[in-house]
Write an enzyme that holds these catalytic residues in place. Structure first.
Site, PDB file in Angstrom:
ATOM      1  N   LYS A 171       0.830  -1.178   0.000  1.00 29.20           N
ATOM      2  CA  LYS A 171       0.000   0.000   0.000  1.00 29.20           C
ATOM      3  C   LYS A 171       0.877   1.245   0.000  1.00 29.20           C
ATOM      4  O   LYS A 171       2.023   1.131   0.424  1.00 29.20           O
ATOM      5  CB  LYS A 171      -0.963  -0.015   1.182  1.00 29.20           C
ATOM      6  N   ASP A 200      -2.590  -5.638   2.609  1.00 29.38           N
ATOM      7  CA  ASP A 200      -3.090  -4.773   3.675  1.00 29.38           C
ATOM      8  C   ASP A 200      -2.669  -5.509   4.939  1.00 29.38           C
ATOM      9  O   ASP A 200      -3.235  -6.551   5.276  1.00 29.38           O
ATOM     10  CB  ASP A 200      -4.613  -4.637   3.616  1.00 29.38           C
ATOM     11  N   HIS A 201      -1.634  -5.011   5.626  1.00 32.98           N
ATOM     12  CA  HIS A 201      -1.030  -5.849   6.673  1.00 32.98           C
ATOM     13  C   HIS A 201      -2.011  -6.124   7.818  1.00 32.98           C
ATOM     14  O   HIS A 201      -1.815  -7.065   8.577  1.00 32.98           O
ATOM     15  CB  HIS A 201       0.301  -5.277   7.154  1.00 32.98           C
ATOM     16  N   ASP A 258      -4.598   7.014   4.408  1.00 29.11           N
ATOM     17  CA  ASP A 258      -3.547   6.188   5.014  1.00 29.11           C
ATOM     18  C   ASP A 258      -4.138   4.986   5.768  1.00 29.11           C
ATOM     19  O   ASP A 258      -3.581   3.891   5.728  1.00 29.11           O
ATOM     20  CB  ASP A 258      -2.713   7.050   5.974  1.00 29.11           C
ATOM     21  N   HIS A 263      -7.195  -0.149   6.111  1.00 27.26           N
ATOM     22  CA  HIS A 263      -7.340  -0.950   7.332  1.00 27.26           C
ATOM     23  C   HIS A 263      -8.760  -0.874   7.914  1.00 27.26           C
ATOM     24  O   HIS A 263      -9.352  -1.894   8.257  1.00 27.26           O
ATOM     25  CB  HIS A 263      -6.340  -0.501   8.402  1.00 27.26           C
ATOM     26  N   LYS A 360      -3.766   9.924  14.705  1.00 24.10           N
ATOM     27  CA  LYS A 360      -2.391   9.941  15.201  1.00 24.10           C
ATOM     28  C   LYS A 360      -2.366  10.812  16.451  1.00 24.10           C
ATOM     29  O   LYS A 360      -3.182  11.737  16.597  1.00 24.10           O
ATOM     30  CB  LYS A 360      -1.471  10.594  14.176  1.00 24.10           C
TER      31      LYS A 360
END
Ligand code: BG6
Length: 510
Positions: A171, A200-201, A258, A263, A360
């Site tokens: 990604k 997509d981890h 992001d 995710h 974040k």
């Protein structure tokens, strides 16, 4: 090679042994000197080697600009594994055998002669290490060169071999729908869809896979996993870190692209999907895509909140605001926080809100899926505190402390009827006595085994971008946001709380 892992005699490991071993193969990593290779790919490959999951003769060909010899590349990779592997110290015997299969080709990605050199190394190792033409091409470069590399692989004939070839694409897969479609078209000029593994981890994380197991391997959850019993869901990917050294990337990306596009929407589709008829890759992904296609068009002004952190305190440390980070504009309008309310318009979920958020510099790192159930329909315990008790909540904790817990009401011991909410907990660590593998270990192994179930399919990625574009367009039509609108170390902007309060609900504090 080292002896089998020390936990082999632990009965709790039953079922953890690999049923199939991948075919002998070579993995070509483009971007082999980069951050991803150092932090994730090489430690994952080393841990696969340590656990005897790699095939005989497994070979890596690293490709990047820096002029390095094979020996220099090996030594750089040993340092990376020493620094980032989840298992320490490095087993020197395993490393010796594994690193014997590491090679390096210095090249510019746009130069055809580099691909010819890779081809010649691969032909050699087919002979010396028995890799039989089986290849994984791993795109660990900056996304700007994905298309160049894929096209060059085609031109150099590297996608046609006597064995199988697969391509892994990191990604971000595009920046919006148009660029994702263009990338898909370029990739399909060289590789067919079943050869394409879009990472997509999050899908490699144990607890994410466990959501499917919880739902479909147990008889008790599925009957209540619907609008009749579920009040709402909250899906959170909270991070306490800032943008680290990625200012230039993040300025172009923001929290929506992001994390939410990939995710969060992956977590939503796994939590919301219908039971697949079987666990083959296409069947599972068909069900996930149906969820994404059923998402109601988003009313951006009402259902979406964006935020950007200002200076503040996280874990006792004073930290900068986003606009003060390196390579970030002092007037940046990039969001570092996003919250959305989505509806899945289908029979199962009609009118059940799904609240998604990511940010974040929040107070803590916590990713979870929380399912809040409706209250019991009748309260026989009148005049007790039962009315004020919180509802049942099933929380699937993705990280940290992977596991699940169910909040239920219980009687407080004693002569009077007093109730309190208690937790029934399951922790991965104590139930299996093994550390979960890193997501990359699982995903790399699945790719070598030819199983794309835990990778994003073309239509999944494009639908997710379509939703993201809808929100970006809505934002572009609004007046500029009043950034920064939350202090680092807090739970995001007030508007995000207001989004919940309007519905008479509150965000969880994981
Ligand atoms: C990446 C994002 O995909 O996921 C990062 O680009 C983010 O910004 C990371 O920090 C979070 O992953 P994890 O596994 O640490 O939750």
């Amino acid at each position: 090679m080292a002896q089998a892992p020390v936990l082999e005699r632990n009965p709790l490991r039953d079922g953890l042994v690999l049923a199939r071993t991948p075919d002998p193969c070579a993995m070509v990593i483009f971007g082999a000197t980069g951050d991803l290779t150092h932090r994730k790919l090489m430690p994952a490959l080393y841990n696969l080697a340590l656990n005897h999951y790699l095939p005989q003769g497994f070979t890596v060909v690293g490709a990047a600009h820096s002029p390095l010899s094979d020996e220099e590349f090996r030594s750089q990779m040993r340092d990376a594994v020493g620094k980032y592997s989840r298992t320490q110290p490095i087993d020197s015997e395993v490393w010796r055998s594994f690193s014997g299969g590491l090679h390096y080709v210095s090249m510019a990605f746009e130069d055809p002669s580099g691909y010819a050199r890779i081809s010649s190394v691969l032909q050699d190792v087919d002979g010396t290490r028995g890799t039989a033409g089986n290849r994984v091409f791993y795109m660990a470069t900056l996304p700007g060169v994905f298309t160049t590399v894929v096209r060059s692989l085609g031109t150099a004939g590297l996608s046609q071999t006597a064995g199988w070839t697969r391509v892994v694409i990191e990604k971000p897969f595009g920046h919006d729908l148009a660029s994702a479609q263009a990338l898909n078209t370029a990739v399909h000029e060289v590789f067919k869809e079943p050869q394409v593994y879009r990472i997509d981890h999050y899908l490699g994380k144990e607890t994410v896979q466990n959501v499917m197991v919880f739902r479909f391997a147990n008889g008790i959850f599925e009957p209540i996993w619907n609008r009749r019993y579920v009040d709402h869901m909250q899906i959170t990917v909270a991070e306490d870190i800032g943008i680290e050294q990625r200012g230039a990337y993040y300025e172009q990306t923001g929290a929506l692209r992001d994390i939410a596009q990939n995710h969060l929407l992956q977590l939503l589709s796994i939590t919301g999907m219908e039971a697949p008829a079987n666990f083959d890759a296409e069947t599972v992904r068909d069900e996930k895509v149906k969820v994404l296609k059923s998402i109601r068009p988003v009313d951006v002004a009402h259902d979406v909140v964006r935020g950007q952190y200002g200076p503040g305190w996280v874990a006792g440390q004073e930290v900068k605001g986003y606009r003060q980070e390196a390579e970030v504009s002092p007037t940046s309008l990039t969001e570092t926080y996003g919250a959305l309310r989505l509806y899945i318009d289908n029979w199962r979920w009609a009118d059940t809100p799904f609240y998604l958020r990511t940010g974040k510099r929040l107070p803590t790192r916590a990713s979870e899926i929380a399912i809040t159930f409706k209250k019991a329909p009748h309260q026989p315990f009148a005049k007790t505190v039962v009315q004020e008790l919180s509802p049942n909540v099933l929380v699937m904790r993705i990280q940290p402390h992977e596991g699940a817990s169910l909040k239920i009401a219980a009687k407080v011991p004693g002569p009077t009827m007093r109730l309190r909410t208690v937790n029934m907990d399951f922790f991965y660590g104590s139930s299996f006595l093994v550390e979960s593998p890193d997501a990359y270990e699982r995903l790399i192994l699945d790719c070598m085994l030819g199983d794309p179930t835990l990778f994003a399919r073309e239509d999944e990625v494009e639908r997710a971008w379509q939703l993201t574009d809808e929100i970006e367009r809505g934002w572009a039509a609004e007046p500029p946001p009043d950034f920064p609108n939350y202090a680092a170390g807090t739970w995001g902007p007030e508007a995000a709380d207001a989004l919940m309060e309007r519905d008479g609900r509150r965000w969880r504090r994981p």
